[in-house]
Motif scaffolding. Structure first.
Motif, PDB file in Angstrom:
ATOM      1  N   GLY A 109       0.811  -1.217   0.000  1.00 21.24           N
ATOM      2  CA  GLY A 109       0.000   0.000   0.000  1.00 21.24           C
ATOM      3  C   GLY A 109       0.840   1.261   0.000  1.00 21.24           C
ATOM      4  O   GLY A 109       0.466   2.268  -0.605  1.00 21.24           O
ATOM      5  N   TRP A 110       2.001   1.217   0.636  1.00 22.21           N
ATOM      6  CA  TRP A 110       2.866   2.394   0.698  1.00 22.21           C
ATOM      7  C   TRP A 110       3.467   2.739  -0.663  1.00 22.21           C
ATOM      8  O   TRP A 110       3.926   3.868  -0.867  1.00 22.21           O
ATOM      9  N   LEU A 111       3.440   1.825  -1.600  1.00 23.72           N
ATOM     10  CA  LEU A 111       3.920   2.143  -2.945  1.00 23.72           C
ATOM     11  C   LEU A 111       3.007   3.149  -3.635  1.00 23.72           C
ATOM     12  O   LEU A 111       3.383   3.742  -4.644  1.00 23.72           O
ATOM     13  N   LEU A 112       1.818   3.346  -3.091  1.00 21.49           N
ATOM     14  CA  LEU A 112       0.882   4.317  -3.658  1.00 21.49           C
ATOM     15  C   LEU A 112       1.161   5.731  -3.174  1.00 21.49           C
ATOM     16  O   LEU A 112       0.480   6.663  -3.573  1.00 21.49           O
ATOM     17  N   GLY A 113       2.158   5.900  -2.329  1.00 21.40           N
ATOM     18  CA  GLY A 113       2.528   7.219  -1.853  1.00 21.40           C
ATOM     19  C   GLY A 113       2.102   7.457  -0.418  1.00 21.40           C
ATOM     20  O   GLY A 113       1.369   6.671   0.169  1.00 21.40           O
ATOM     21  N   PRO A 114       2.550   8.578   0.154  1.00 21.78           N
ATOM     22  CA  PRO A 114       2.269   8.861   1.556  1.00 21.78           C
ATOM     23  C   PRO A 114       0.779   8.993   1.878  1.00 21.78           C
ATOM     24  O   PRO A 114       0.328   8.476   2.890  1.00 21.78           O
ATOM     25  N   GLN A 115       0.031   9.670   1.048  1.00 18.43           N
ATOM     26  CA  GLN A 115      -1.379   9.885   1.377  1.00 18.43           C
ATOM     27  C   GLN A 115      -2.187   8.595   1.281  1.00 18.43           C
ATOM     28  O   GLN A 115      -2.861   8.214   2.225  1.00 18.43           O
ATOM     29  N   LEU A 116      -2.123   7.914   0.161  1.00 25.25           N
ATOM     30  CA  LEU A 116      -2.882   6.671   0.032  1.00 25.25           C
ATOM     31  C   LEU A 116      -2.276   5.544   0.863  1.00 25.25           C
ATOM     32  O   LEU A 116      -2.995   4.673   1.340  1.00 25.25           O
ATOM     33  N   GLY A 117      -0.969   5.567   1.038  1.00 26.69           N
ATOM     34  CA  GLY A 117      -0.313   4.518   1.802  1.00 26.69           C
ATOM     35  C   GLY A 117      -0.823   4.394   3.224  1.00 26.69           C
ATOM     36  O   GLY A 117      -1.009   3.292   3.734  1.00 26.69           O
ATOM     37  N   GLN A 118      -1.072   5.528   3.848  1.00 25.54           N
ATOM     38  CA  GLN A 118      -1.542   5.458   5.229  1.00 25.54           C
ATOM     39  C   GLN A 118      -2.978   4.957   5.331  1.00 25.54           C
ATOM     40  O   GLN A 118      -3.385   4.421   6.348  1.00 25.54           O
ATOM     41  N   TRP A 119      -3.762   5.086   4.254  1.00 25.85           N
ATOM     42  CA  TRP A 119      -5.159   4.644   4.268  1.00 25.85           C
ATOM     43  C   TRP A 119      -5.358   3.282   3.632  1.00 25.85           C
ATOM     44  O   TRP A 119      -6.398   2.656   3.811  1.00 25.85           O
ATOM     45  N   PHE A 120      -4.376   2.800   2.884  1.00 30.52           N
ATOM     46  CA  PHE A 120      -4.585   1.591   2.111  1.00 30.52           C
ATOM     47  C   PHE A 120      -4.992   0.365   2.928  1.00 30.52           C
ATOM     48  O   PHE A 120      -5.842  -0.400   2.487  1.00 30.52           O
ATOM     49  N   PRO A 121      -4.419   0.134   4.109  1.00 31.37           N
ATOM     50  CA  PRO A 121      -4.870  -1.053   4.859  1.00 31.37           C
ATOM     51  C   PRO A 121      -6.385  -1.053   5.102  1.00 31.37           C
ATOM     52  O   PRO A 121      -7.011  -2.104   5.090  1.00 31.37           O
ATOM     53  N   LYS A 122      -6.953   0.110   5.288  1.00 34.03           N
ATOM     54  CA  LYS A 122      -8.395   0.196   5.536  1.00 34.03           C
ATOM     55  C   LYS A 122      -9.200   0.203   4.235  1.00 34.03           C
ATOM     56  O   LYS A 122     -10.374  -0.125   4.236  1.00 34.03           O
ATOM     57  N   GLN A 124      -8.245  -1.511   1.514  1.00 31.52           N
ATOM     58  CA  GLN A 124      -7.926  -2.693   0.720  1.00 31.52           C
ATOM     59  C   GLN A 124      -9.124  -3.580   0.432  1.00 31.52           C
ATOM     60  O   GLN A 124      -9.202  -4.187  -0.626  1.00 31.52           O
ATOM     61  N   GLY A 125     -10.064  -3.642   1.329  1.00 28.13           N
ATOM     62  CA  GLY A 125     -11.237  -4.473   1.082  1.00 28.13           C
ATOM     63  C   GLY A 125     -11.950  -4.096  -0.209  1.00 28.13           C
ATOM     64  O   GLY A 125     -12.405  -4.962  -0.955  1.00 28.13           O
ATOM     65  N   LEU A 126     -12.027  -2.793  -0.483  1.00 30.14           N
ATOM     66  CA  LEU A 126     -12.681  -2.330  -1.712  1.00 30.14           C
ATOM     67  C   LEU A 126     -11.729  -2.228  -2.897  1.00 30.14           C
ATOM     68  O   LEU A 126     -12.125  -2.443  -4.038  1.00 30.14           O
ATOM     69  N   PHE A 127     -10.472  -1.866  -2.634  1.00 29.65           N
ATOM     70  CA  PHE A 127      -9.576  -1.519  -3.734  1.00 29.65           C
ATOM     71  C   PHE A 127      -8.330  -2.389  -3.854  1.00 29.65           C
ATOM     72  O   PHE A 127      -7.501  -2.168  -4.723  1.00 29.65           O
ATOM     73  N   GLY A 128      -8.189  -3.390  -3.005  1.00 31.54           N
ATOM     74  CA  GLY A 128      -6.992  -4.225  -3.046  1.00 31.54           C
ATOM     75  C   GLY A 128      -6.953  -5.205  -4.198  1.00 31.54           C
ATOM     76  O   GLY A 128      -5.892  -5.573  -4.665  1.00 31.54           O
ATOM     77  N   TYR A 129      -8.107  -5.618  -4.669  1.00 34.50           N
ATOM     78  CA  TYR A 129      -8.174  -6.626  -5.738  1.00 34.50           C
ATOM     79  C   TYR A 129      -9.156  -6.131  -6.784  1.00 34.50           C
ATOM     80  O   TYR A 129     -10.349  -6.381  -6.692  1.00 34.50           O
ATOM     81  N   LEU A 130      -8.631  -5.421  -7.753  1.00 31.46           N
ATOM     82  CA  LEU A 130      -9.483  -4.806  -8.773  1.00 31.46           C
ATOM     83  C   LEU A 130      -9.373  -5.520 -10.105  1.00 31.46           C
ATOM     84  O   LEU A 130      -8.289  -5.974 -10.477  1.00 31.46           O
ATOM     85  N   PRO A 131     -10.474  -5.532 -10.845  1.00 33.46           N
ATOM     86  CA  PRO A 131     -10.363  -5.974 -12.242  1.00 33.46           C
ATOM     87  C   PRO A 131      -9.428  -5.011 -12.979  1.00 33.46           C
ATOM     88  O   PRO A 131      -9.377  -3.816 -12.661  1.00 33.46           O
ATOM     89  N   ALA A 132      -8.676  -5.528 -13.920  1.00 28.72           N
ATOM     90  CA  ALA A 132      -7.687  -4.708 -14.629  1.00 28.72           C
ATOM     91  C   ALA A 132      -8.293  -3.429 -15.202  1.00 28.72           C
ATOM     92  O   ALA A 132      -7.673  -2.372 -15.168  1.00 28.72           O
ATOM     93  N   GLY A 133      -9.520  -3.490 -15.684  1.00 26.68           N
ATOM     94  CA  GLY A 133     -10.164  -2.327 -16.285  1.00 26.68           C
ATOM     95  C   GLY A 133     -10.514  -1.228 -15.307  1.00 26.68           C
ATOM     96  O   GLY A 133     -10.813  -0.106 -15.718  1.00 26.68           O
ATOM     97  N   GLN A 134     -10.482  -1.511 -14.011  1.00 25.29           N
ATOM     98  CA  GLN A 134     -10.832  -0.501 -13.004  1.00 25.29           C
ATOM     99  C   GLN A 134      -9.617   0.088 -12.299  1.00 25.29           C
ATOM    100  O   GLN A 134      -9.742   1.078 -11.589  1.00 25.29           O
ATOM    101  N   ARG A 135      -8.445  -0.473 -12.482  1.00 28.18           N
ATOM    102  CA  ARG A 135      -7.282  -0.055 -11.699  1.00 28.18           C
ATOM    103  C   ARG A 135      -6.910   1.414 -11.900  1.00 28.18           C
ATOM    104  O   ARG A 135      -6.756   2.153 -10.935  1.00 28.18           O
ATOM    105  N   ASP A 136      -6.761   1.841 -13.134  1.00 27.33           N
ATOM    106  CA  ASP A 136      -6.349   3.229 -13.375  1.00 27.33           C
ATOM    107  C   ASP A 136      -7.409   4.212 -12.900  1.00 27.33           C
ATOM    108  O   ASP A 136      -7.086   5.231 -12.280  1.00 27.33           O
ATOM    109  N   ALA A 137      -8.678   3.912 -13.182  1.00 26.85           N
ATOM    110  CA  ALA A 137      -9.764   4.797 -12.745  1.00 26.85           C
ATOM    111  C   ALA A 137      -9.838   4.861 -11.227  1.00 26.85           C
ATOM    112  O   ALA A 137     -10.058   5.931 -10.647  1.00 26.85           O
ATOM    113  N   ALA A 138      -9.647   3.721 -10.579  1.00 30.84           N
ATOM    114  CA  ALA A 138      -9.702   3.687  -9.117  1.00 30.84           C
ATOM    115  C   ALA A 138      -8.566   4.514  -8.520  1.00 30.84           C
ATOM    116  O   ALA A 138      -8.799   5.327  -7.614  1.00 30.84           O
TER     117      ALA A 138
END
Length: 190
Positions: A109-122, A124-138
């Motif tokens: 999650g920290w690879l997403l940067g300081p702002q998203l990295g601190q929130w990513f653990p929480k 992840q349930g929604l955004f940790g496993y995305l279909p390829a077509g949604q990754r960039d938009a997400a």
């Protein structure tokens, strides 16, 4: 965000920034007297030819994530890396080991940067496993959120049952930026 984690993030993202997507420039060699890699973590090869395909793919992935960071976050990571480099080698090693001991999903999650990295653990349930077509938009949508919106979205993510995650995520990603506050407040219950 804790200072040790920001420092570790700075080190990791700065090293990732040295890798180019097509011609891999490896991280600078470890300075004499600097602490070695944490136990159980293999040392980074010193030549591109020594990289196996998985290492090369990982460096390219990290570089792409680095390039996607907003300039302000890259600057924050560089500043954290400079603070890390100024620490005594033993303290640097302790911080590296502390970070390496964290769950892989947390570290990723920290690879997403300081702002998203601190929130990513929480989130992840929604955004940790995305279909390829949604990754960039997400990722683009998440980067547009302020801290309050990320906090609200993390509550939504934690409260959403696994069987509803795809639907909730799709609803969120379909929103226009101006509609996100109302949607978040409705889903958080404020």
């Amino acid at each position: 965000m804790s200072k040790p984690l920001l420092l570790a993030l700075g080190l990791g993202m700065t090293l990732a920034a040295h890798a180019a997507p097509e011609s891999v420039a490896l991280p600078l060699p470890v300075a004499q007297g600097a602490a070695p890699a944490p136990a159980g973590v293999p040392a980074m090869p010193t030549t591109p030819a020594a990289l196996d395909p998985a290492q090369l793919a990982d460096l390219r992935h990290r570089y792409a994530l680095w390039q996607a960071l907003p300039a302000a976050e890259r600057a924050a990571v560089h500043a954290a890396a400079q603070r890390m480099a100024a620490l005594p080698p033993a303290r640097q090693q302790a911080l590296r080991e502390q970070f390496a001991s964290q769950d892989q999903r947390f570290r990723a999650g920290w690879l997403l940067g300081p702002q998203l990295g601190q929130w990513f653990p929480k989130l992840q349930g929604l955004f940790g496993y995305l279909p390829a077509g949604q990754r960039d938009a997400a990722l683009a949508s998440l980067r547009q959120l302020n801290i309050d919106q990320l906090a609200q979205l993390s509550l939504v993510a934690q409260r959403t049952p696994p069987q509803e995650r795809d639907q909730v995520r799709s609803q969120f990603l379909a929103l226009a930026p101006g509609a996100r506050d109302a949607w978040l407040k409705e889903h958080v219950g404020h």
